[in-house]
Motif scaffolding. Structure first.
Motif, PDB file in Angstrom:
ATOM      1  N   LEU A 112       0.800  -1.220   0.000  1.00  0.00           N
ATOM      2  CA  LEU A 112       0.000   0.000   0.000  1.00  0.00           C
ATOM      3  C   LEU A 112       0.833   1.271   0.000  1.00  0.00           C
ATOM      4  CD1 LEU A 112      -2.840  -0.994   2.507  1.00  0.00           C
ATOM      5  CD2 LEU A 112      -2.913  -0.984   0.010  1.00  0.00           C
ATOM      6  N   LEU A 113       2.134   1.153  -0.172  1.00  0.00           N
ATOM      7  CA  LEU A 113       2.995   2.328  -0.089  1.00  0.00           C
ATOM      8  C   LEU A 113       2.672   3.375  -1.152  1.00  0.00           C
ATOM      9  CD1 LEU A 113       6.473   0.837   0.819  1.00  0.00           C
ATOM     10  CD2 LEU A 113       5.057   2.340   2.212  1.00  0.00           C
ATOM     11  N   HIS A 114       2.274   2.943  -2.347  1.00  0.00           N
ATOM     12  CA  HIS A 114       2.039   3.887  -3.436  1.00  0.00           C
ATOM     13  C   HIS A 114       0.594   3.864  -3.923  1.00  0.00           C
ATOM     14  CE1 HIS A 114       6.343   4.689  -3.731  1.00  0.00           C
ATOM     15  NE2 HIS A 114       6.517   3.392  -3.589  1.00  0.00           N
ATOM     16  N   VAL A 115      -0.317   3.378  -3.094  1.00  0.00           N
ATOM     17  CA  VAL A 115      -1.737   3.304  -3.433  1.00  0.00           C
ATOM     18  C   VAL A 115      -2.429   4.582  -2.993  1.00  0.00           C
ATOM     19  CG1 VAL A 115      -3.893   2.085  -2.930  1.00  0.00           C
ATOM     20  CG2 VAL A 115      -1.807   0.790  -3.349  1.00  0.00           C
ATOM     21  N   ARG A 116      -3.389   5.043  -3.772  1.00  0.00           N
ATOM     22  CA  ARG A 116      -4.142   6.243  -3.425  1.00  0.00           C
ATOM     23  C   ARG A 116      -5.247   5.902  -2.415  1.00  0.00           C
ATOM     24  NH1 ARG A 116      -8.589   8.358  -6.145  1.00  0.00           N
ATOM     25  NH2 ARG A 116      -8.163   6.948  -7.882  1.00  0.00           N
ATOM     26  N   ASP A 117      -5.300   6.645  -1.318  1.00  0.00           N
ATOM     27  CA  ASP A 117      -6.357   6.564  -0.304  1.00  0.00           C
ATOM     28  C   ASP A 117      -6.506   5.202   0.377  1.00  0.00           C
ATOM     29  OD1 ASP A 117      -7.029   9.213  -0.906  1.00  0.00           O
ATOM     30  OD2 ASP A 117      -8.383   8.588  -2.501  1.00  0.00           O
ATOM     31  N   PRO A 118      -5.426   4.494   0.700  1.00  0.00           N
ATOM     32  CA  PRO A 118      -5.586   3.248   1.447  1.00  0.00           C
ATOM     33  C   PRO A 118      -5.915   3.539   2.910  1.00  0.00           C
ATOM     34  CG  PRO A 118      -3.276   3.762   1.252  1.00  0.00           C
ATOM     35  CD  PRO A 118      -4.013   4.842   0.494  1.00  0.00           C
ATOM     36  N   TYR A 119      -6.388   2.531   3.612  1.00  0.00           N
ATOM     37  CA  TYR A 119      -6.697   2.705   5.034  1.00  0.00           C
ATOM     38  C   TYR A 119      -6.732   1.346   5.713  1.00  0.00           C
ATOM     39  CZ  TYR A 119     -11.487   1.547   3.483  1.00  0.00           C
ATOM     40  OH  TYR A 119     -12.591   0.946   2.923  1.00  0.00           O
ATOM     41  N   ALA A 138      -7.335  -4.773   9.320  1.00  0.00           N
ATOM     42  CA  ALA A 138      -7.468  -5.193   7.924  1.00  0.00           C
ATOM     43  C   ALA A 138      -7.008  -4.048   7.033  1.00  0.00           C
ATOM     44  CB  ALA A 138      -8.911  -5.566   7.608  1.00  0.00           C
ATOM     45  N   TRP A 139      -6.002  -4.301   6.185  1.00  0.00           N
ATOM     46  CA  TRP A 139      -5.485  -3.274   5.278  1.00  0.00           C
ATOM     47  C   TRP A 139      -6.328  -3.264   4.002  1.00  0.00           C
ATOM     48  CZ3 TRP A 139      -2.663  -0.110   7.773  1.00  0.00           C
ATOM     49  CH2 TRP A 139      -1.724  -0.534   8.715  1.00  0.00           C
ATOM     50  N   VAL A 140      -6.754  -2.080   3.566  1.00  0.00           N
ATOM     51  CA  VAL A 140      -7.714  -1.958   2.465  1.00  0.00           C
ATOM     52  C   VAL A 140      -7.133  -1.127   1.322  1.00  0.00           C
ATOM     53  CG1 VAL A 140     -10.025  -1.202   1.805  1.00  0.00           C
ATOM     54  CG2 VAL A 140      -9.621  -2.123   4.102  1.00  0.00           C
ATOM     55  N   ASN A 141      -7.237  -1.684   0.111  1.00  0.00           N
ATOM     56  CA  ASN A 141      -6.938  -0.952  -1.123  1.00  0.00           C
ATOM     57  C   ASN A 141      -8.273  -0.665  -1.801  1.00  0.00           C
ATOM     58  OD1 ASN A 141      -6.355  -0.094  -3.712  1.00  0.00           O
ATOM     59  ND2 ASN A 141      -4.669  -1.538  -4.016  1.00  0.00           N
ATOM     60  N   PRO A 142      -8.763   0.581  -1.763  1.00  0.00           N
ATOM     61  CA  PRO A 142     -10.098   0.865  -2.287  1.00  0.00           C
ATOM     62  C   PRO A 142     -10.193   0.825  -3.806  1.00  0.00           C
ATOM     63  CG  PRO A 142      -9.049   2.886  -1.573  1.00  0.00           C
ATOM     64  CD  PRO A 142      -8.124   1.770  -1.165  1.00  0.00           C
ATOM     65  N   HIS A 143      -9.057   0.678  -4.501  1.00  0.00           N
ATOM     66  CA  HIS A 143      -9.069   0.738  -5.955  1.00  0.00           C
ATOM     67  C   HIS A 143      -8.778  -0.614  -6.626  1.00  0.00           C
ATOM     68  CE1 HIS A 143      -9.224   5.027  -5.372  1.00  0.00           C
ATOM     69  NE2 HIS A 143      -8.136   4.964  -4.632  1.00  0.00           N
ATOM     70  N   LYS A 144      -8.441  -1.625  -5.841  1.00  0.00           N
ATOM     71  CA  LYS A 144      -8.134  -2.924  -6.426  1.00  0.00           C
ATOM     72  C   LYS A 144      -9.426  -3.651  -6.762  1.00  0.00           C
ATOM     73  CE  LYS A 144      -4.680  -6.515  -5.960  1.00  0.00           C
ATOM     74  NZ  LYS A 144      -3.562  -7.027  -5.143  1.00  0.00           N
ATOM     75  N   LEU A 145      -9.483  -4.235  -7.954  1.00  0.00           N
ATOM     76  CA  LEU A 145     -10.708  -4.874  -8.415  1.00  0.00           C
ATOM     77  C   LEU A 145     -10.999  -6.145  -7.615  1.00  0.00           C
ATOM     78  CD1 LEU A 145     -10.263  -4.489 -12.276  1.00  0.00           C
ATOM     79  CD2 LEU A 145     -11.731  -3.147 -10.760  1.00  0.00           C
ATOM     80  N   PRO A 146     -12.287  -6.494  -7.475  1.00  0.00           N
ATOM     81  CA  PRO A 146     -12.624  -7.718  -6.746  1.00  0.00           C
ATOM     82  C   PRO A 146     -12.149  -8.956  -7.483  1.00  0.00           C
ATOM     83  CG  PRO A 146     -14.574  -6.784  -7.792  1.00  0.00           C
ATOM     84  CD  PRO A 146     -13.478  -5.775  -7.945  1.00  0.00           C
TER      85      PRO A 146
END
Length: 209
Positions: A112-119, A138-146
């Motif tokens: 998640l170092l270079h991901v936009r808006d992770p949480y 739980a680490w979340v990448n809001p832009h990764k496809l399901p």
């Protein structure tokens, strides 16, 4: 009227302390009033922008706490970035209410170092034990496809403030339905995509212990 109200009594409602007891006017009313006070509605200039509202200190648009950018060290490896951690509370059987106001900031995993808006989400409840236990992050990448057989967070609407959510394993999906899995008690079940259209991917976790 510039406020979009049909009659003056529509605004008088906000000036009556017996009818309107909140500390601040609704954000849409604030947005409409600001151009009037600065004279822009008379001069015909463009409305006040959201950035200008931020500068004016509108309580409905607080400045987010800036996140640390990745630090590149001399040997070429990647340094740290701190991500917001949000809290969840039980919101019914298998459902959560997630408050997206950060309660903490923790060092991000490499993915998640270079991901936009992770949480990160502080887990509560036991429906996903042993995959996630209360207190895990739980680490979340809001832009990764399901993808099938991955863990996801589903929302009714794009999350902001308090948002109802489901954290489950995504077994499969169609344009109409998500097929989800939980572990305590073990079951697979379906949820309408129309009810839960926002899907964020969980890409890892930080164990509580």
């Amino acid at each position: 009227m510039a406020l979009g109200l049909k009659t003056p009594s529509g605004y008088q409602h906000y000036e009556d302390p017996k009818k309107f007891t909140r500390d601040y006017l609704p954000p849409e009313v604030i947005k409409a009033l600001i151009p009037l006070f600065v004279g822009r509605a008379i001069s015909g200039e463009a409305p006040v922008s959201e950035e200008e509202i931020l500068e004016l200190g509108d309580p409905f648009y607080p400045r987010p706490r800036p996140l640390e950018e990745p630090v590149i060290v001399p040997d070429g490896s990647t340094g740290s970035r701190r991500l917001p951690i949000v809290a969840a509370a039980q919101g019914g059987t298998g459902h959560l209410i997630i408050d997206h106001t950060p309660i903490d900031y923790l060092v991000a995993p490499d993915e998640l170092l270079h991901v936009r808006d992770p949480y990160g989400i502080l887990i509560v409840g036991e429906s996903m034990v042993p995959a996630y236990r209360p207190g895990d992050i739980a680490w979340v990448n809001p832009h990764k496809l399901p993808e099938r057989d991955t863990d996801v967070v589903l929302y009714h609407v794009p999350p902001h403030g308090l948002a109802e959510a489901i954290i489950k394993t995504l077994v499969s999906w169609s344009p109409r339905e998500w097929k989800l899995r939980q572990y305590q008690p073990a079951r697979d079940f379906m949820e309408p995509v129309a009810d839960w259209p926002v899907c964020h991917r969980i890409v890892g976790k930080k164990n509580a212990r």
